[in-house]
Write an enzyme that holds these catalytic residues in place. Structure first.
Site, short mmCIF file in Angstrom:
data_model
loop_
_atom_site.label_atom_id
_atom_site.label_comp_id
_atom_site.label_asym_id
_atom_site.label_seq_id
_atom_site.Cartn_x
_atom_site.Cartn_y
_atom_site.Cartn_z
N LYS A 8 0.84 -1.19 0.00
CA LYS A 8 0.00 0.00 0.00
C LYS A 8 0.88 1.25 0.00
O LYS A 8 1.78 1.36 0.83
CB LYS A 8 -0.90 0.00 1.23
N HIS A 20 5.06 -14.44 1.44
CA HIS A 20 3.65 -14.45 1.82
C HIS A 20 3.45 -13.87 3.22
O HIS A 20 4.38 -13.78 4.00
CB HIS A 20 3.09 -15.87 1.74
N ASN A 34 15.12 -8.95 -1.03
CA ASN A 34 14.35 -10.11 -0.60
C ASN A 34 13.62 -9.73 0.68
O ASN A 34 14.24 -9.34 1.66
CB ASN A 34 15.25 -11.31 -0.33
#
Length: 111
Positions: A8, A20, A34
């Site tokens: 966002k 995830h 990463n």
């Protein structure tokens, strides 16, 4: 980007890998970063949204909390489960709660 990830008001540069169950809000993420699973940018302090800046080639360990405002330098590394509350210099590794510098001044990522 993994399952249940949310981005966002942020920019992810080319080559970013985001695991995830992560939330990246109000952030600028450099190239080839990463972002381990469960990473959260803690961008709201109750009154204001704050920005996180992550430099190129950084490695953010799983379950890391990045408490903004915050800047992580190029090639920086966070250990899994770290709570980062202060800027991290380039080529440094931070670990712990709160995160403290473990190694500084050299690329500490395994090759």
């Amino acid at each position: 980007m993994g399952n249940f990830g949310e981005v966002k008001n942020s920019y992810l540069s080319p080559g970013v890998k985001m695991g995830h169950f992560s939330y990246i809000g109000d952030a600028q993420v450099g190239e080839n970063v990463n972002i381990g699973c469960g990473t959260i940018t803690c961008n709201f302090d109750g009154a204001n949204k704050n920005k996180t800046v992550i430099g190129n080639d950084a490695f953010i360990g799983s379950g890391t909390m990045l408490v903004a405002p915050l800047e992580l330098g190029e090639n920086s590394v966070t250990g899994a489960g770290s709570v980062v509350t202060h800027d991290v210099p380039a080529n440094s590794t931070v670990v712990g709660v709160p995160a403290r510098i473990h190694m500084k001044g050299k690329n500490t990522k395994a090759t």
